[in-house]
Design a protein around this motif. Sequence first.
Motif, PDB file in Angstrom:
ATOM      1  N   PHE A  64     -17.865  12.374 -18.650  1.00  0.00           N
ATOM      2  CA  PHE A  64     -17.476  13.480 -18.175  1.00  0.00           C
ATOM      3  C   PHE A  64     -15.965  13.750 -18.592  1.00  0.00           C
ATOM      4  O   PHE A  64     -15.090  12.718 -18.959  1.00  0.00           O
ATOM      5  N   TRP A  65     -15.499  14.824 -18.894  1.00  0.00           N
ATOM      6  CA  TRP A  65     -14.168  15.274 -18.935  1.00  0.00           C
ATOM      7  C   TRP A  65     -13.621  16.374 -18.024  1.00  0.00           C
ATOM      8  O   TRP A  65     -14.461  17.255 -17.445  1.00  0.00           O
ATOM      9  N   TYR A  66     -12.494  15.853 -17.447  1.00  0.00           N
ATOM     10  CA  TYR A  66     -11.950  17.003 -16.422  1.00  0.00           C
ATOM     11  C   TYR A  66     -10.537  17.237 -16.861  1.00  0.00           C
ATOM     12  O   TYR A  66      -9.719  16.687 -17.572  1.00  0.00           O
ATOM     13  N   GLN A  67     -10.297  18.298 -16.307  1.00  0.00           N
ATOM     14  CA  GLN A  67      -8.709  18.760 -16.482  1.00  0.00           C
ATOM     15  C   GLN A  67      -7.967  18.730 -15.103  1.00  0.00           C
ATOM     16  O   GLN A  67      -8.772  19.374 -14.005  1.00  0.00           O
ATOM     17  N   PRO A 113      -8.848  17.552  -9.952  1.00  0.00           N
ATOM     18  CA  PRO A 113      -9.335  17.542 -11.240  1.00  0.00           C
ATOM     19  C   PRO A 113     -10.459  18.783 -11.256  1.00  0.00           C
ATOM     20  O   PRO A 113     -11.077  19.005 -10.053  1.00  0.00           O
ATOM     21  N   GLU A 114     -10.713  19.549 -12.375  1.00  0.00           N
ATOM     22  CA  GLU A 114     -11.740  20.099 -12.518  1.00  0.00           C
ATOM     23  C   GLU A 114     -12.826  19.978 -13.655  1.00  0.00           C
ATOM     24  O   GLU A 114     -12.128  19.526 -14.690  1.00  0.00           O
ATOM     25  N   PHE A 115     -13.901  20.060 -13.516  1.00  0.00           N
ATOM     26  CA  PHE A 115     -14.690  19.777 -14.557  1.00  0.00           C
ATOM     27  C   PHE A 115     -14.766  20.726 -15.667  1.00  0.00           C
ATOM     28  O   PHE A 115     -14.647  21.929 -15.600  1.00  0.00           O
ATOM     29  N   LEU A 116     -14.713  19.973 -16.933  1.00  0.00           N
ATOM     30  CA  LEU A 116     -14.727  20.623 -18.214  1.00  0.00           C
ATOM     31  C   LEU A 116     -16.318  20.600 -18.811  1.00  0.00           C
ATOM     32  O   LEU A 116     -17.087  21.620 -19.343  1.00  0.00           O
ATOM     33  N   ALA A 152      -1.680  19.981 -18.956  1.00  0.00           N
ATOM     34  CA  ALA A 152      -2.480  19.262 -17.619  1.00  0.00           C
ATOM     35  C   ALA A 152      -2.470  17.852 -18.096  1.00  0.00           C
ATOM     36  O   ALA A 152      -2.403  17.419 -19.100  1.00  0.00           O
ATOM     37  N   VAL A 153      -3.157  17.071 -17.155  1.00  0.00           N
ATOM     38  CA  VAL A 153      -3.812  15.758 -17.494  1.00  0.00           C
ATOM     39  C   VAL A 153      -5.312  16.188 -17.757  1.00  0.00           C
ATOM     40  O   VAL A 153      -5.965  16.567 -16.880  1.00  0.00           O
ATOM     41  N   TYR A 154      -5.591  15.445 -18.981  1.00  0.00           N
ATOM     42  CA  TYR A 154      -7.279  15.443 -19.348  1.00  0.00           C
ATOM     43  C   TYR A 154      -7.672  14.000 -18.931  1.00  0.00           C
ATOM     44  O   TYR A 154      -7.169  13.128 -19.451  1.00  0.00           O
ATOM     45  N   LEU A 155      -8.728  14.021 -17.957  1.00  0.00           N
ATOM     46  CA  LEU A 155      -9.319  12.823 -17.407  1.00  0.00           C
ATOM     47  C   LEU A 155     -10.544  12.733 -18.113  1.00  0.00           C
ATOM     48  O   LEU A 155     -11.315  13.650 -18.081  1.00  0.00           O
ATOM     49  N   CYS A 156     -11.063  11.571 -18.595  1.00  0.00           N
ATOM     50  CA  CYS A 156     -12.234  11.209 -18.707  1.00  0.00           C
ATOM     51  C   CYS A 156     -12.869  10.240 -17.971  1.00  0.00           C
ATOM     52  O   CYS A 156     -12.141   9.320 -17.175  1.00  0.00           O
ATOM     53  N   TYR A 161     -18.431   7.709 -10.354  1.00  0.00           N
ATOM     54  CA  TYR A 161     -17.965   7.152 -11.719  1.00  0.00           C
ATOM     55  C   TYR A 161     -16.598   6.769 -11.816  1.00  0.00           C
ATOM     56  O   TYR A 161     -15.828   6.752 -10.901  1.00  0.00           O
ATOM     57  N   THR A 162     -16.289   6.082 -12.771  1.00  0.00           N
ATOM     58  CA  THR A 162     -14.943   5.504 -13.350  1.00  0.00           C
ATOM     59  C   THR A 162     -14.269   6.280 -14.254  1.00  0.00           C
ATOM     60  O   THR A 162     -14.581   6.835 -15.216  1.00  0.00           O
ATOM     61  N   PHE A 163     -12.862   6.560 -13.702  1.00  0.00           N
ATOM     62  CA  PHE A 163     -11.971   7.507 -14.455  1.00  0.00           C
ATOM     63  C   PHE A 163     -11.068   6.502 -15.159  1.00  0.00           C
ATOM     64  O   PHE A 163     -10.673   5.458 -14.852  1.00  0.00           O
ATOM     65  N   GLY A 164     -10.897   7.066 -16.507  1.00  0.00           N
ATOM     66  CA  GLY A 164      -9.560   6.528 -17.264  1.00  0.00           C
ATOM     67  C   GLY A 164      -8.287   7.415 -16.586  1.00  0.00           C
ATOM     68  O   GLY A 164      -8.158   7.975 -15.657  1.00  0.00           O
ATOM     69  N   SER A 165      -7.066   6.623 -17.094  1.00  0.00           N
ATOM     70  CA  SER A 165      -5.748   7.010 -16.687  1.00  0.00           C
ATOM     71  C   SER A 165      -5.371   8.570 -17.108  1.00  0.00           C
ATOM     72  O   SER A 165      -4.331   9.097 -16.644  1.00  0.00           O
TER      73      SER A 165
END
Lengths: 115, 113
Positions: free
Chosen positions: B33-36, B43-46, B88-92, B102-106
Amino acid sequence: QQQVKQSPQSLIVQKGGISIINCAYENTAFDYFPWYQQFPGKGPALLIAIRPDVSEKKEGRFTISFNKSAKQFSLHIMDSQPGDSATYFCAASKVYEAAGNKLTFGGGTRVLVKP
Amino acid sequence: GAGVSQSPRYKVAKRGQDVALRCDPISGHVSLFWYQQALGQGPEFLTYFQNEAQLDKSGLPSDRFFAERPEGSVSTLKIQRTQQEDSAVYLCASSPRGAGGYTFGSGTRLTVV
């Protein structure tokens, strides 16, 4: 459309006290409700999660209370410690959605635990 | 690897530049997943991948955003002609197939100037 509303935006609690964060959701199709903890510069980390078939789940000092009829759930942090100072997010998803269980997050609560 | 790895950690782009953000998921995780995350927001789903298939891209804010995962492991989020509102911060995040957390990256902090 904000589907998950979280309150308060911030709270301060003394060490040893109880932190309570509340969330309300709109989509009755949601069936998975996790809480995430986020420290500055880090990604969110899963704390605890609940499914709607139970009203309460406890893991260590963290408890989720779930009220399906009111479409509300809350996180209680017992015996709060300075290391618990972080931003907490509630979230919701549809577990068996064909395209993955994408999460809808609340706006976050910044918790500060004073020693 | 032990966790989800994202690079670069910080990226400063001039308005109008193209950027590419990389995500290395946990080995064997099918879902990605990618989130912004805007400053002070949740976080918001991309977009979502199951292996190499992009099954949901409903959260991508415009056609300037493009994501790929060609071999079902590493993923790249590309933003063309960056705008200030893309800061923004882009989270995977990755997870094993199926339900659950699930596990997020930094994350990658993108600043468009």
